[in-house]
Design an enzyme around this catalytic site. Structure first.
Site, mmCIF file in Angstrom:
data_model
loop_
_atom_site.group_PDB
_atom_site.id
_atom_site.type_symbol
_atom_site.label_atom_id
_atom_site.label_comp_id
_atom_site.label_asym_id
_atom_site.label_seq_id
_atom_site.Cartn_x
_atom_site.Cartn_y
_atom_site.Cartn_z
ATOM 1 N N HIS A 10 0.793 -1.342 0.012
ATOM 2 C CA HIS A 10 0.038 0.030 -0.064
ATOM 3 C C HIS A 10 0.971 1.190 -0.015
ATOM 4 C CE1 HIS A 10 -3.330 -2.527 0.351
ATOM 5 N NE2 HIS A 10 -3.104 -2.873 1.560
ATOM 6 N N CYS A 42 -7.206 -6.740 3.384
ATOM 7 C CA CYS A 42 -8.216 -6.815 4.324
ATOM 8 C C CYS A 42 -9.584 -7.499 3.374
ATOM 9 C CB CYS A 42 -8.738 -5.436 4.602
ATOM 10 S SG CYS A 42 -8.740 -4.261 3.192
#
Length: 446
Positions: A10, A42
């Site tokens: 990320h 996630c």
């Protein structure tokens, strides 16, 4: 200027994108030891549950996209050492074995985190899995197809989501944790008691107050041994937390005891030419005013953006985080931001809280739903420092309102009467958060 980015999930992906969109003349080199970038871990639970059929859809960038922006992308390349004195890194090509040395003007450390693997006998069993990245997701998906008995170790967000996913597939699932209840860091017991009842109704076995002591293979399965019993399983999944992946800079920049890199508000480490973002660093936690290790994608993306701006001159300050998060378990939304009362007291904050339950919209509407909600505030300043919500109605975005209140140091008095829209399809003349804050004001004024 040459920038080397070490690690590209990320924070690294966003850092590279930020630099090349605004400073396309910059020489950006990315070293990533995996064969993919930007995987939204996630989303693993929704993939394993079958709600999302293609895990490849969980990538929001790719090596090709970063290359098109102008980055020099090296996948399956492992940085083995960093020398801040000479501003060099040593790199090994994991495919060919070739080694080389590269030079940087600025380095961004976005190596992320790795699951905590306790030193327990048998933890390296082929039947014990991790749940972190794309390859873990694919391995778990394949293993779970023929697995009927699943033991999940760790009752945090990832663990409970996995249990929910597997019970929905009618598997025999056991959740083990040394804590007395699930999600105890994020929700009060009234909340966890309610959701645990739903887990039990779906057939999950909740084995709390138990510490795993070992794993023993037998045939095609594994026995998970605890200090209070044992559980046979086809597969076991470790979800006990994450640690910063920062050994490359150990002793070279300042770190917290857990290995998280200490940065200033510009994401700059103690070495002015090394920035850090994402799970490799800590964040400023606004409810306590102190640094904390909170490995969330939201933090990583914000920090990566700031690193990409500030390597050209520190100008974008970190606003900190409230660690806002949410879950959907069996159709129930659970969301939180900031501290619980228990966490506040552990942080030596003289706090109080109030919990109420009310309908989210008027009773004259064809349907409505109850919202269980809690507000936590500092008794001295009346500032809001935490909140929780739970409902069959989607209250997740209300955690964003609470987060903003904590961020801007608003008081319970402010939230009690701040203007919010009213329309019977959506809420009451006083929004349920207004009503919650009014209950807090009434308690504080006694």
């Amino acid at each position: 200027m040459k920038v080397i980015i070490v690690g590209c999930t990320h924070a690294g992906t966003i850092t590279a994108t930020q630099i090349l969109k605004n400073h396309p003349e910059t020489e950006v080199t990315i070293y990533e030891r995996n064969d993919n970038v930007s995987f939204l871990s996630c989303g693993i639970a929704v993939y394993l549950s079958g709600d999302v059929g293609d895990p490849d859809a969980m990538f929001y960038s790719s090596p090709e996209q970063l290359s098109q922006l102008g980055a020099d992308v090296h996948m399956q390349h492992n940085v083995t050492s960093i020398d801040p004195k000479t501003k060099t890194v040593k790199v090994t090509d994991l495919v060919t074995g070739e080694e080389k040395t590269d030079h940087y003007d600025k380095l961004v450390m976005t190596t992320g985190s790795w699951p905590i693997i306790p030193p327990i006998e048998g933890v390296d069993s082929d039947h014990v899995y991790l749940c972190k990245n794309y390859h873990h997701a694919k391995e778990l998906f394949a293993a779970a197809k023929d697995a009927q008995r699943v033991v999940v170790i760790g009752a945090g967000y990832i663990g409970v989501e996995l249990v929910e996913a597997y019970t929905r597939q009618n598997k025999d699932v056991t959740l083990v944790d040394s804590a007395p209840r699930m999600l105890h860091k994020y929700f009060d017991q009234e909340y966890t008691d309610r959701i645990q009842q739903q887990f039990k109704q779906k057939g999950a076995t909740l084995a709390f107050n138990q510490r795993v002591t070992g794993f023993k293979d037998y045939g095609d399965g594994v026995t998970v041994e605890t200090d209070k019993g044992s559980y046979d399983a086809d597969i076991a999944i470790l979800c006990v937390g994450f640690r910063p992946n920062t050994n490359l800079l150990k002793g070279k920049v300042e770190m917290h005891d857990n290995g998280a890199i200490i940065t200033n508000e510009y994401m700059q480490s103690s070495d002015p030419d090394i920035y850090a973002a994402g799970d490799s660093t800590s964040v400023h936690y606004n409810p306590t005013g102190k640094d904390a290790y909170i490995p969330l994608a939201t933090n990583a993306i914000r920090q990566g953006t700031m690193a990409g701006v500030n390597i050209f001159g520190n100008q974008m300050r970190d606003m900190g985080t409230q660690s806002s998060s949410g879950l959907n378990l069996y159709g129930t939304t659970m969301a939180s931001s900031g501290l619980t009362l228990e966490n506040a007291k552990e942080a030596d904050i003289d706090a109080d809280s109030v919990t109420i339950e009310d309908n989210y919209r008027p009773e004259f509407m064809p349907t409505t739903e109850k919202v269980l909600m809690t507000l936590v505030w500092d008794k001295k300043t009346r500032q809001i420092i935490g909140g929780q919500l739970m409902s069959k109605y989607d209250v997740a975005q209300s955690a964003g309102v609470l987060s903003l209140c904590i961020q801007d140091k608003h008081t319970i008095d402010y939230l009690a009467f701040v203007d919010m829209l009213f329309q019977p399809n959506f809420d009451r003349p006083f929004n349920y958060l207004n009503i919650l804050a009014q209950a807090a004001v009434a308690k504080a004024n006694k």
